[in-house]
Design a protein around this motif. Structure first.
Motif, mmCIF file in Angstrom:
data_model
loop_
_atom_site.group_PDB
_atom_site.id
_atom_site.type_symbol
_atom_site.label_atom_id
_atom_site.label_comp_id
_atom_site.label_asym_id
_atom_site.label_seq_id
_atom_site.Cartn_x
_atom_site.Cartn_y
_atom_site.Cartn_z
ATOM 1 N N ARG A 155 0.960 -1.239 0.009
ATOM 2 C CA ARG A 155 0.009 -0.031 0.037
ATOM 3 C C ARG A 155 0.808 1.151 -0.097
ATOM 4 O O ARG A 155 1.827 1.222 0.614
ATOM 5 C CB ARG A 155 -0.733 -0.108 1.179
ATOM 6 C CG ARG A 155 -1.698 1.180 1.444
ATOM 7 C CD ARG A 155 -2.648 1.043 2.647
ATOM 8 N NE ARG A 155 -3.237 2.235 2.717
ATOM 9 C CZ ARG A 155 -2.988 3.508 3.402
ATOM 10 N NH1 ARG A 155 -1.572 3.451 4.034
ATOM 11 N NH2 ARG A 155 -3.609 4.665 3.606
ATOM 12 N N CYS A 156 0.458 2.293 -0.990
ATOM 13 C CA CYS A 156 1.110 3.673 -0.999
ATOM 14 C C CYS A 156 0.824 4.363 0.259
ATOM 15 O O CYS A 156 -0.671 4.683 0.315
ATOM 16 C CB CYS A 156 1.116 4.130 -2.241
ATOM 17 S SG CYS A 156 1.775 6.016 -2.445
ATOM 18 N N THR A 157 1.634 4.715 1.300
ATOM 19 C CA THR A 157 0.947 5.447 2.272
ATOM 20 C C THR A 157 0.867 6.995 2.030
ATOM 21 O O THR A 157 0.147 7.763 2.692
ATOM 22 C CB THR A 157 1.995 5.654 3.592
ATOM 23 O OG1 THR A 157 3.139 5.918 2.869
ATOM 24 C CG2 THR A 157 2.430 4.163 3.954
ATOM 25 N N SER A 158 1.105 7.526 0.786
ATOM 26 C CA SER A 158 0.883 8.844 0.267
ATOM 27 C C SER A 158 -0.533 9.028 -0.395
ATOM 28 O O SER A 158 -1.237 9.828 0.094
ATOM 29 C CB SER A 158 1.908 9.226 -0.863
ATOM 30 O OG SER A 158 3.148 9.167 -0.041
ATOM 31 N N CYS A 159 -0.875 8.014 -1.261
ATOM 32 C CA CYS A 159 -2.176 8.005 -1.970
ATOM 33 C C CYS A 159 -3.304 7.036 -1.551
ATOM 34 O O CYS A 159 -4.350 7.052 -1.894
ATOM 35 C CB CYS A 159 -1.960 8.085 -3.598
ATOM 36 S SG CYS A 159 -1.447 6.570 -4.189
ATOM 37 N N GLY A 160 -2.587 5.986 -0.935
ATOM 38 C CA GLY A 160 -3.668 4.999 -0.454
ATOM 39 C C GLY A 160 -3.766 3.961 -1.621
ATOM 40 O O GLY A 160 -4.468 2.848 -1.124
ATOM 41 N N TYR B 13 8.460 2.048 -5.760
ATOM 42 C CA TYR B 13 7.589 3.319 -6.235
ATOM 43 C C TYR B 13 6.212 3.026 -6.482
ATOM 44 O O TYR B 13 5.972 2.071 -7.060
ATOM 45 C CB TYR B 13 8.290 4.240 -7.089
ATOM 46 C CG TYR B 13 9.739 4.793 -7.028
ATOM 47 C CD1 TYR B 13 9.984 5.929 -6.409
ATOM 48 C CD2 TYR B 13 10.837 3.638 -7.304
ATOM 49 C CE1 TYR B 13 11.258 6.241 -6.153
ATOM 50 C CE2 TYR B 13 12.106 4.334 -7.198
ATOM 51 C CZ TYR B 13 12.285 5.485 -6.479
ATOM 52 O OH TYR B 13 13.609 5.885 -6.316
ATOM 53 N N CYS B 14 5.374 4.194 -5.852
ATOM 54 C CA CYS B 14 3.997 3.987 -6.236
ATOM 55 C C CYS B 14 3.662 3.995 -7.772
ATOM 56 O O CYS B 14 4.133 5.087 -8.396
ATOM 57 C CB CYS B 14 3.239 4.873 -5.292
ATOM 58 S SG CYS B 14 1.437 4.860 -5.925
ATOM 59 N N ALA B 15 2.741 3.342 -8.512
ATOM 60 C CA ALA B 15 2.657 3.339 -9.845
ATOM 61 C C ALA B 15 1.608 4.450 -10.148
ATOM 62 O O ALA B 15 1.657 5.094 -11.376
ATOM 63 C CB ALA B 15 2.048 2.135 -10.256
ATOM 64 N N TYR B 16 0.717 5.150 -8.894
ATOM 65 C CA TYR B 16 -0.173 5.990 -9.108
ATOM 66 C C TYR B 16 0.506 7.361 -9.228
ATOM 67 O O TYR B 16 0.474 8.394 -9.803
ATOM 68 C CB TYR B 16 -1.115 5.855 -8.282
ATOM 69 C CG TYR B 16 -2.010 4.858 -8.990
ATOM 70 C CD1 TYR B 16 -3.194 5.231 -9.785
ATOM 71 C CD2 TYR B 16 -1.807 3.424 -8.698
ATOM 72 C CE1 TYR B 16 -3.911 3.995 -10.294
ATOM 73 C CE2 TYR B 16 -2.529 2.413 -9.385
ATOM 74 C CZ TYR B 16 -3.586 2.828 -10.156
ATOM 75 O OH TYR B 16 -4.275 1.720 -10.728
ATOM 76 N N CYS B 17 1.091 7.592 -7.791
ATOM 77 C CA CYS B 17 1.564 8.813 -7.451
ATOM 78 C C CYS B 17 3.189 9.089 -7.767
ATOM 79 O O CYS B 17 3.909 9.926 -7.561
ATOM 80 C CB CYS B 17 1.285 9.353 -6.019
ATOM 81 S SG CYS B 17 1.980 8.390 -4.817
ATOM 82 N N GLY B 18 3.944 7.960 -7.765
ATOM 83 C CA GLY B 18 5.183 8.161 -7.914
ATOM 84 C C GLY B 18 6.149 8.274 -6.987
ATOM 85 O O GLY B 18 7.370 8.340 -6.989
HETATM 86 ZN ZN LIG Z 1 0.737 6.553 -4.214
#
Ligand SMILES: [Zn+2]
Length: 147
Positions: free
Chosen positions: A34-39, A49-54
């Motif tokens: 889980r990305c803690t920045s964008c969820g 790295y998150c594929a959504y928010c990078g």
């Molecule tokens: Zn993210």
């Protein structure tokens, strides 16, 4: 003195995919992130790295155990080396809590009884026994009995 019941060792067919329960009747927990920045939640385990928010803010997570069949196919042709007995069903299941899809084999259901929208839950099944008499298991999904 308490009696100790010795469980046969459970060995995953593919390691690193899920947390192994204490017994074959227990509930395995698939690993995800889980990305803690964008969820956003991913079924991966080694994404940096998150594929959504990078952002580089990925944490590991145990995924939910219940899902809904989104689509499926019935496999009739036996693959060389496969431990599966045909016919069987491969389904794409959307995990209810995490809103991510995984591909899985369904068990404990006749292929013709599988429907889109069916609620399913993760379980463990023995698929083999190794040379040390350890039980080789894999995760499957079956029609839900818990919710
Ligand atoms: Zn993210």
């Amino acid at each position: 003195m308490t009696a100790t019941i010795t469980q046969p060792n459970l060995v995953p067919l593919r390691s690193g995919m899920y947390e192994m329960p204490d017994s074959i009747d227990g509930t395995p927990r698939l690993y995800g992130q889980r990305c803690t920045s964008c969820g956003e939640i991913f079924t991966t385990t080694h994404r940096e790295y998150c594929a959504y928010c990078g952002k580089q803010t990925m944490e590991s997570r145990r995924l939910g155990t219940i899902g809904i069949v989104q689509t499926f196919t019935i496999v009739h042709q036996e693959l060389k080396g496969s431990l599966m007995e045909t016919p069987y069903v491969i389904a794409r299941v959307q995990l209810t809590d995490d809103r991510v899809q995984i591909q899985t084999v369904l068990c404990d259901v006749e292929p013709n009884d599988v429907t889109i929208g069916m609620q399913v839950e993760i379980c463990l099944k023995q698929v083999d026994e190794d040379e040390d008499k350890q039980i080789v298991v894999s995760f499957f999904f079956r029609p839900a009995t818990r919710s």
